[in-house]
Scaffold this active site. Structure first.
Site, mmCIF file in Angstrom:
data_model
loop_
_atom_site.group_PDB
_atom_site.id
_atom_site.type_symbol
_atom_site.label_atom_id
_atom_site.label_comp_id
_atom_site.label_asym_id
_atom_site.label_seq_id
_atom_site.Cartn_x
_atom_site.Cartn_y
_atom_site.Cartn_z
ATOM 1 N N CYS A 1 0.812 -1.224 0.000
ATOM 2 C CA CYS A 1 0.000 0.000 0.000
ATOM 3 C C CYS A 1 0.845 1.275 0.000
ATOM 4 C CB CYS A 1 -0.944 0.009 1.199
ATOM 5 S SG CYS A 1 -1.998 -1.435 1.214
ATOM 6 N N HIS B 1 -3.908 6.960 1.113
ATOM 7 C CA HIS B 1 -4.082 5.659 0.456
ATOM 8 C C HIS B 1 -5.498 5.172 0.771
ATOM 9 C CE1 HIS B 1 -4.120 1.468 -0.289
ATOM 10 N NE2 HIS B 1 -4.019 1.125 0.983
ATOM 11 N N ASN C 1 -9.968 -0.782 -2.728
ATOM 12 C CA ASN C 1 -8.576 -0.523 -2.347
ATOM 13 C C ASN C 1 -7.679 -1.061 -3.465
ATOM 14 O OD1 ASN C 1 -5.961 -0.890 -1.311
ATOM 15 N ND2 ASN C 1 -6.679 -1.243 0.761
HETATM 16 N N1 ACO Z 1 -19.412 -9.659 4.965
HETATM 17 C C1 ACO Z 1 -20.140 -9.992 6.055
HETATM 18 N N2 ACO Z 1 -19.592 -10.278 7.244
HETATM 19 C C2 ACO Z 1 -18.246 -10.243 7.325
HETATM 20 C C3 ACO Z 1 -17.438 -9.921 6.233
HETATM 21 C C4 ACO Z 1 -18.068 -9.633 5.006
HETATM 22 N N3 ACO Z 1 -17.395 -9.299 3.886
HETATM 23 N N4 ACO Z 1 -16.163 -9.963 6.623
HETATM 24 C C5 ACO Z 1 -16.156 -10.310 7.911
HETATM 25 N N5 ACO Z 1 -17.412 -10.483 8.344
HETATM 26 C C6 ACO Z 1 -17.859 -10.852 9.674
HETATM 27 C C7 ACO Z 1 -16.886 -11.774 10.357
HETATM 28 O O1 ACO Z 1 -17.080 -13.114 10.001
HETATM 29 C C8 ACO Z 1 -17.199 -11.512 11.809
HETATM 30 O O2 ACO Z 1 -18.342 -12.226 12.159
HETATM 31 P P1 ACO Z 1 -18.483 -12.909 13.615
HETATM 32 O O3 ACO Z 1 -18.390 -11.790 14.595
HETATM 33 O O4 ACO Z 1 -19.800 -13.573 13.546
HETATM 34 O O5 ACO Z 1 -17.316 -13.838 13.692
HETATM 35 C C9 ACO Z 1 -17.556 -10.040 11.821
HETATM 36 O O6 ACO Z 1 -17.914 -9.692 10.471
HETATM 37 C C10 ACO Z 1 -16.403 -9.174 12.261
HETATM 38 O O7 ACO Z 1 -15.215 -9.635 11.591
HETATM 39 P P2 ACO Z 1 -13.859 -8.894 11.629
HETATM 40 O O8 ACO Z 1 -12.848 -9.523 10.753
HETATM 41 O O9 ACO Z 1 -13.499 -8.656 13.077
HETATM 42 O O10 ACO Z 1 -14.348 -7.643 10.898
HETATM 43 P P3 ACO Z 1 -14.166 -6.149 11.292
HETATM 44 O O11 ACO Z 1 -15.365 -5.640 11.968
HETATM 45 O O12 ACO Z 1 -12.853 -5.908 11.908
HETATM 46 O O13 ACO Z 1 -14.130 -5.556 9.846
HETATM 47 C C11 ACO Z 1 -12.468 -4.947 8.257
HETATM 48 C C12 ACO Z 1 -13.237 -6.085 8.886
HETATM 49 C C13 ACO Z 1 -13.433 -4.087 7.474
HETATM 50 C C14 ACO Z 1 -11.438 -5.507 7.323
HETATM 51 C C15 ACO Z 1 -11.831 -4.166 9.402
HETATM 52 O O14 ACO Z 1 -11.084 -5.010 10.227
HETATM 53 C C16 ACO Z 1 -10.974 -3.083 8.936
HETATM 54 O O15 ACO Z 1 -11.439 -2.082 8.499
HETATM 55 N N6 ACO Z 1 -9.649 -3.287 9.045
HETATM 56 C C17 ACO Z 1 -8.682 -2.399 8.506
HETATM 57 C C18 ACO Z 1 -7.945 -3.138 7.495
HETATM 58 C C19 ACO Z 1 -8.081 -2.566 6.131
HETATM 59 O O16 ACO Z 1 -8.729 -1.619 5.856
HETATM 60 N N7 ACO Z 1 -7.359 -3.191 5.249
HETATM 61 C C20 ACO Z 1 -7.338 -2.759 3.930
HETATM 62 C C21 ACO Z 1 -6.207 -3.371 3.265
HETATM 63 S S1 ACO Z 1 -4.730 -3.011 4.089
HETATM 64 C C22 ACO Z 1 -4.397 -1.480 3.749
HETATM 65 O O17 ACO Z 1 -4.652 -1.010 2.694
HETATM 66 C C23 ACO Z 1 -3.824 -0.729 4.872
#
Ligand code: ACO
Length: 348
Positions: free
Chosen positions: A114, A275, A305
Site C-alpha cells: 500500500c 491511500h 482498495n
Molecule cells: N461480509 C459480512 N460479514 C463479514 C465480512 C463480510 N465481507 N467480513 C467479515 N465479516 C464478519 C466476520 O465473520 C465476523 O463475524 P463474527 O463476529 O460472527 O465472527 C464479523 O464480520 C467481524 O469480523 P472482523 O474480521 O473482526 O471484521 P471487522 O469488523 O474488523 O471488519 C475490516 C473487517 C473491514 C477488514 C476491518 O477489520 C478493517 O477495516 N480493518 C482495517 C484493514 C483494512 O482496511 N485493510 C485494507 C487493506 S490493508 C491497507 O490497505 C492498509
C-alpha cells in the site's frame, strides 16, 4: 538543488464494474456490511486475460507522459510499484520499457504494497534532486482480481480490493513555490505476517506458524503445493482489526512528520490524498487532524482498495476535478502490509 514536480499524471481503471451485489453471488456478505465497514460500493476488475498489471500501468503511463509534454523516448528511468506483478520475476518495469519502446533505461520494481507508490515516488525524488535523471516515470498498478478468494472463508479481505493503475512523470524544477518538499518512509516488520500473501514463498522455516502446509519430500514442495492450494493458503491473509488499530496511529503520525518538517499545520493542507485503504480509516485520520471534507479526497466507494495504485488514481482524479491547483499544498500518505507507511508533502 532542484526539486521534483509532478509534470504529468494519468490513471487507468478497467471498464468492468463489480458491485457489492456481484460479490454477494460468490460469498456470504452484503452491500450493507461492505459499505458500513469499508465505504466501498463497487470496484473495477480487469479483464481476466487481456488486461494485466503491466498493461494497466502502461495505459496510465501513456497519459502521464503526454500530459508532461514529452514522449516515451524522453523517459530516463522507470519505477514500478505493485504487489501483483505479471510475473513472479521479472518485474513490470521492463514490460513497460518494452511496450513503450523506450531506450535501454533503468527499470526498478518496488514491492511495498500500500505504501509502494510513495516509496517509488521518494526514490524518484532523490534521483531528480541529485541530478541523475530528468524524466522519471513512476507507476503504481494492481490486478488484485487474479488472487482474490471468491469464497466466504476470505470475505473479510476479498471484498476490499480492486484493480487499476496510476502514473506520474517527475521532472526537476527550480521554482521555489512548487515541487516535492519532503518524503518520509517507515517500516516495522514485527507484524509482517498480519497482512500477507504467504505462498508461493520460500518461508519454509516458518511452517510451524501455520502459514503453509509442507509435504514431506526431499526436494521441491516448499514453494507451493496442492495442500496449500486446497486450503486456500495461496490467497492473501489479513487480521483486519490489527491493521486498523495500527493504521489509525501511523497515518496521522507520518502526516504530522511531513508537516512539522516543513513548518506547516494540518489546516494548511489544501488536499490530503490518503491511500484508499478503507473509508473508516480515512475518516478517522480526517477527524484526528481536524480537516474538513474539502481537504481530503476519497474515491474508495468507486474503486475499492487498489493498493499501490490508489494514491496516483486519487491524486489524478482530484486534479482532473480541479480540486488541486498550481502551488497548492498537497499531502500524500499511506499505510499497509509490512507494516510500512509513508508520506510526501508537495507544492503542486
Ligand atoms: N461480509 C459480512 N460479514 C463479514 C465480512 C463480510 N465481507 N467480513 C467479515 N465479516 C464478519 C466476520 O465473520 C465476523 O463475524 P463474527 O463476529 O460472527 O465472527 C464479523 O464480520 C467481524 O469480523 P472482523 O474480521 O473482526 O471484521 P471487522 O469488523 O474488523 O471488519 C475490516 C473487517 C473491514 C477488514 C476491518 O477489520 C478493517 O477495516 N480493518 C482495517 C484493514 C483494512 O482496511 N485493510 C485494507 C487493506 S490493508 C491497507 O490497505 C492498509
Amino acid at each position: 538543488m532542484p526539486r521534483s514536480i509532478i509534470a504529468g499524471i494519468g490513471m487507468y481503471v478497467p471498464q468492468n464494474v463489480f458491485t457489492n451485489y456481484d460479490m454477494m453471488k460468490y460469498m456470504d456478505t452484503s452491500d450493507e456490511w461492505i459499505q458500513e465497514r469499508t465505504g466501498i460500493k463497487e470496484r473495477r476488475f480487469a479483464h481476466r486475460t487481456n488486461e494485466t498489471t503491466a498493461t494497466m500501468g502502461i495505459e496510465a503511463a501513456k497519459i502521464a507522459i503526454e500530459r508532461a509534454g514529452i514522449t516515451e523516448q524522453d523517459i530516463d528511468f522507470i519505477i514500478f510499484a505493485t504487489l501483483s506483478p505479471d510475473y513472479y520475476f521479472p518485474g513490470c518495469g521492463v514490460l513497460v520499457q518494452r511496450a513503450l519502446k523506450m531506450k535501454e533505461i533503468g527499470a526498478l520494481d518496488v514491492r511495498n504494497q500500500c505504501s509502494g507508490f510513495l516509496y517509488a515516488l521518494s526514490v524518484g525524488d532523490q534521483f531528480i534532486k541529485s541530478g541523475m535523471y530528468k524524466n522519471i516515470l513512476v507507476i503504481g498498478s494492481e490486478k488484485h482480481s487474479f488472487a482474490i478468494d471468491f469464497n466466504t472463508r476470505s470475505r473479510n479481505i476479498s471484498v476490499i480490493f480492486g484493480d487499476g493503475a496510476g502514473a506520474v512523470v517527475l521532472q526537476p524544477t527550480k521554482d521555489n513555490n512548487r515541487g516535492i518538499l519532503s518524503t518520509h518512509l517507515h517500516s516495522d516488520g514485527n507484524d509482517a505476517e498480519i497482512l500477507a500473501l504467504y505462498n508461493p514463498g520460500t518461508h519454509a522455516n516458518y511452517w510451524k506458524k501455520g502459514l503453509a502446509d509442507y509435504e514431506d519430500a526431499e526436494v521441491g514442495g516448499l514453494y507451493e503445493n496442492h495442500t496449500m492450494i486446497d486450503k486456500g493458503q495461496n490467497f492473501p491473509f489479513m487480521d483486519g482489526p490489527t491493521v486498523f488499530k495500527k493504521a489509525i496511529i501511523k497515518f496521522p503520525e507520518v502526516i504530522m512528520e511531513a508537516l512539522n518538517q516543513n513548518g506547516y499545520k494540518s489546516s494548511d493542507i489544501k488536499m490530503l490524498i490518503p491511500h484508499q485503504a478503507n473509508l473508516r480509516i480515512s475518516k478517522f485520520v480526517q477527524e484526528k487532524l481536524k480537516l474538513n471534507d474539502d481537504q481530503v479526497y476519497n474515491n474508495i466507494d468507486k474503486y475499492g482498495n487498489t493498493t499501490a495504485a490508489s494514491i496516483p488514481i486519487a491524486l489524478c482524479e482530484a486534479w482532473q476535478y480541479g480540486k488541486i491547483k498550481e502551488s497548492d499544498l498537497v499531502c500524500l500518505a499511506a499505510f499497509g502490509s509490512g507494516f510500512t507507511w509513508a508520506s510526501a508533502l508537495m507544492k503542486w
